[in-house]
Design an enzyme around this catalytic site. Structure first.
Site, short mmCIF file in Angstrom:
data_model
loop_
_atom_site.label_atom_id
_atom_site.label_comp_id
_atom_site.label_asym_id
_atom_site.label_seq_id
_atom_site.Cartn_x
_atom_site.Cartn_y
_atom_site.Cartn_z
CG ASP A 181 30.49 74.61 43.74
OD1 ASP A 181 30.00 75.00 44.81
OD2 ASP A 181 29.90 74.71 42.65
CG ASP A 211 29.43 76.43 47.80
OD1 ASP A 211 30.30 77.16 47.30
OD2 ASP A 211 28.58 75.81 47.12
CG ASP A 256 28.56 77.93 43.46
OD1 ASP A 256 28.63 77.49 44.63
OD2 ASP A 256 27.86 77.41 42.57
NE ARG A 257 24.60 77.14 47.49
CZ ARG A 257 23.51 76.56 47.97
NH1 ARG A 257 23.35 76.45 49.29
NH2 ARG A 257 22.59 76.07 47.18
CE LYS A 271 25.25 79.19 43.46
NZ LYS A 271 23.87 78.74 43.28
CB SER A 325 26.91 72.81 45.02
OG SER A 325 26.84 74.11 45.53
CG HIS A 326 25.03 73.27 48.91
ND1 HIS A 326 24.82 73.59 47.59
CD2 HIS A 326 23.88 72.75 49.36
CE1 HIS A 326 23.58 73.29 47.25
NE2 HIS A 326 22.98 72.77 48.31
C1 G1P Z 1 19.49 75.14 45.40
C2 G1P Z 1 19.19 76.59 45.69
C3 G1P Z 1 19.33 77.40 44.43
C4 G1P Z 1 20.70 77.19 43.81
C5 G1P Z 1 20.97 75.71 43.64
C6 G1P Z 1 22.38 75.44 43.15
O1 G1P Z 1 18.56 74.65 44.48
O2 G1P Z 1 17.91 76.75 46.24
O3 G1P Z 1 19.11 78.75 44.74
O4 G1P Z 1 20.80 77.82 42.58
O5 G1P Z 1 20.78 75.02 44.87
O6 G1P Z 1 23.34 75.91 44.06
P1 G1P Z 1 17.28 73.78 44.90
O7 G1P Z 1 17.77 72.60 45.70
O8 G1P Z 1 16.44 74.68 45.77
O9 G1P Z 1 16.62 73.42 43.60
ZN ZN Z 2 28.09 75.69 45.13
#
Ligand code: G1P
Ligand code: ZN
Length: 541
Positions: A279, A277, A281-282, A376, A113-114
């Site tokens: 991948d 982000d 999704d954000r 998302k 992800s990010h």
């Molecule tokens: C974090 C975000 C959550 C999101 C997840 C995946 O998780 O807070 O909302 O769904 O990344 O992108 P966390 O690190 O808080 O468990």
């Molecule tokens: Zn992501």
């Protein structure tokens, strides 16, 4: 074709977190590490024989290698057909879209992800089920149990495929189709969002900047915004996906997307700014002169969704993760629709979407989505915003102001304490947990605790119970603090403290000023500095 059965031993640490298995790249580079995990995933897919599997990722370092390995293992485990995004790329929402459209048994999506990428960055593997959504907890637990019991994996010995050439190929008995990663997704967007209206908006001189953060949405945003919707060339910046995201943190928030923020807060701001982000999704939404919090964005999209063809019939309901501000609840009440509160993580929205109980959902962490896929979706949120701007004719900053004037404003911030010692982070949570009963009535930083509990979720669809999803403190002064530990971090523990305060009529106060007493109360109640040694959070978003 040669199918080899290779003896292996379990790795103890292959437990999927909030969003799949995430570790540093060198962990994934250990011999057999990827093979074991992919085998464990496939072992938990009972109807894989003869099925279609979707494979792709966000293009980060190791993406191509792991795509190749995944395909070889899939071919040895009875998968008949694999759909792979060209170059090994598929954004997370596009993977969800392709899984659903192809009737696949699921998808193996490679992403952290990010989180930063590159040789010292993070990598991740997640499994999405046949509905296109993240595997539910029952499945991730089964995968973890399988990783602990593995004695062998099966793999087809075959040379690497050319992932860049669209078309068909074979690995052993499995057919591989290299597909355009954008086409199916763009077709879906065309159905639910009013493309002609957005095209007219751009034709009228509307200017925007979309920052793809050198991650996977570059090709998607270019094809759709610049290609199909007529936004001027150069609207999409940092559009080339890079294995290390150009050395940046591909997280669309005001801290990491600072160039976009500087532009949008400066004198030459275009009409609209957005980012996505690693991948895809954000999303981050910025109006000229004003960052729109993801919680507000969800509320505004909910209030205005009927302007888009996909939602013209109205919304069944909405859901937000528990730490997300309560702004959307106010809209739901006004619309007369149900609002659900779920634990953090997209997987909890899946049942509600599948059961038709909700149409839109979102998280404070820049995730917004709808029933069009089961993830998302960053670019979708941007397109829905554009649709609404085109339909209402309101400048983005006025749309936000109008919304607050009608519903009031939820001031909001998240304080992250990253790479805290695990014991210290646990001590903060334990300390709060043990005092929950005696907090109500206490005065702290000029606020009065009205209620305190630990969030526990009972899924309204299947009745499953998820415990210990964060500590909530409600104050009599229309404020709230939430504490929880991250489930996606890869080093030590991350303590997240979510801070919010509602005002019906103070719409233009400075966020820091409005939240100052709540921040003070949050630090005092959690004894954060005393237990973690941290006076200040590492990141405030
Ligand atoms: C974090 C975000 C959550 C999101 C997840 C995946 O998780 O807070 O909302 O769904 O990344 O992108 P966390 O690190 O808080 O468990
Ligand atoms: Zn992501």
């Amino acid at each position: 074709m040669t199918v080899s059965t290779v003896p292996t031993t379990p790795f103890p640490d292959q437990k999927p977190g909030t969003s799949g298995l995430r570790k540093k790249v060198p962990v994934f580079q250990q011999p057999r590490y990827v093979e074991n995990f992919v085998q464990a995933i496939l072992d938990t897919v009972p109807d894989r024989e003869g099925a279609t599997l979707v494979v792709g990722g966000d293009g980060r370092y190791l993406n191509r290698e792991v795509v190749q390995t995944t395909l070889r293992i899939a071919a040895a485990n009875g998968i008949a057909r694999a759909l792979v995004g060209q170059g090994g790329l598929l954004s997370t929402p596009a993977a969800s879209c392709v899984i659903r459209k192809a009737g696949a048994v699921g998808g193996i999506v490679l992403s952290a992800s990010h989180n930063p990428g590159g040789p010292d960055g993070d990598f991740g593997i997640k499994f999405n089920a046949a509905n296109g959504g993240p595997a539910p907890e029952s499945v991730t637990e089964a995968i973890f149990a399988r990783t602990r019991a593995l004695t062998e994996y099966r793999i087809v010995e075959a040379p690497d495929l050319d992932l860049d050439r669209i078309g068909r190929a074979r690995i052993g008995a499995m057919e591989v189709e290299i597909i355009d990663p954008v086409a199916d997704y763009a077709a879906l967007m065309r159905e639910i969002v009013d493309f002609p209206a957005i095209r007219a908006l751009f034709a009228s001189g509307f200017r925007m900047r979309f920052d793809a953060m050198s991650a996977v949405t570059g090709p998607y945003a270019r094809a759709i915004l610049e290609g199909e919707l007529g936004a001027p060339a150069g609207t999409v910046v940092n559009a080339e996906p890079k294995p290390d995201f150009g050395g940046h943190h591909p997280d669309p928030n005001p801290v990491h997307a600072h160039d976009l923020m500087a532009l949008m807060l400066g004198p030459d701001a275009p009409d609209f700014g957005a980012a996505s982000d690693g991948d895809g999704d954000r999303n981050m939404i910025v109006a000229p002169g004003r960052f729109v919090t993801p919680s507000d964005s969800l509320a505004i999209l909910t209030a205005q969704a009927r302007n888009a063809p996909g939602y013209a019939a109205g919304l069944a309901g909405v859901a937000r993760s528990m730490p997300t501000s309560r702004a959307v609840d106010r809209v739901a009440a006004a619309l007369g629709i149900r609002a659900y509160e779920t634990p953090t993580g997209w997987k909890f929205f899946g049942n509600l979407l599948d059961a038709g109980l909700i149409t839109l959902c979102g998280e404070e962490s820049a995730g917004t989505g709808s029933n069009h896929v089961r993830e998302k979706d960053g670019l979708w949120a941007v397109l829905l915003w554009l649709n609404i701007l085109a339909a209402t004719g309101r400048p983005a900053q006025d749309l936000v102001r109008d919304h607050w004037a009608r519903f009031g404003r939820d001031y909001y911030a998240r304080h992250d304490y990253e790479e805290v010692e695990t014991e210290a982070a646990n001590a903060v949570m334990e300390g709060l947990r043990s005092r929950l009963g005696c907090l109500p009535g206490q005065r702290v930083a000029g606020l009065t605790v009205a209620a305190a509990d630990e969030f526990r979720y009972v899924d309204p669809v299947d009745g499953s119970v998820t415990e210990r999803q964060g500590i909530r403190i409600l104050f009599a002064e229309d404020a709230r603090v939430v504490y929880r530990l991250s489930g996606t971090g890869t080093a030590g523990a991350t303590l997240r403290v979510y801070i919010e305060r509602y005002s019906a009529d103070r719409l233009d106060a400075a966020v820091e000023e409005m939240l100052a007493p709540v921040v003070e109360a949050a630090r005092a109640l959690g004894a954060v500095a005393a237990l973690t040694g941290r006076e200040e959070p590492s990141v405030v978003t």
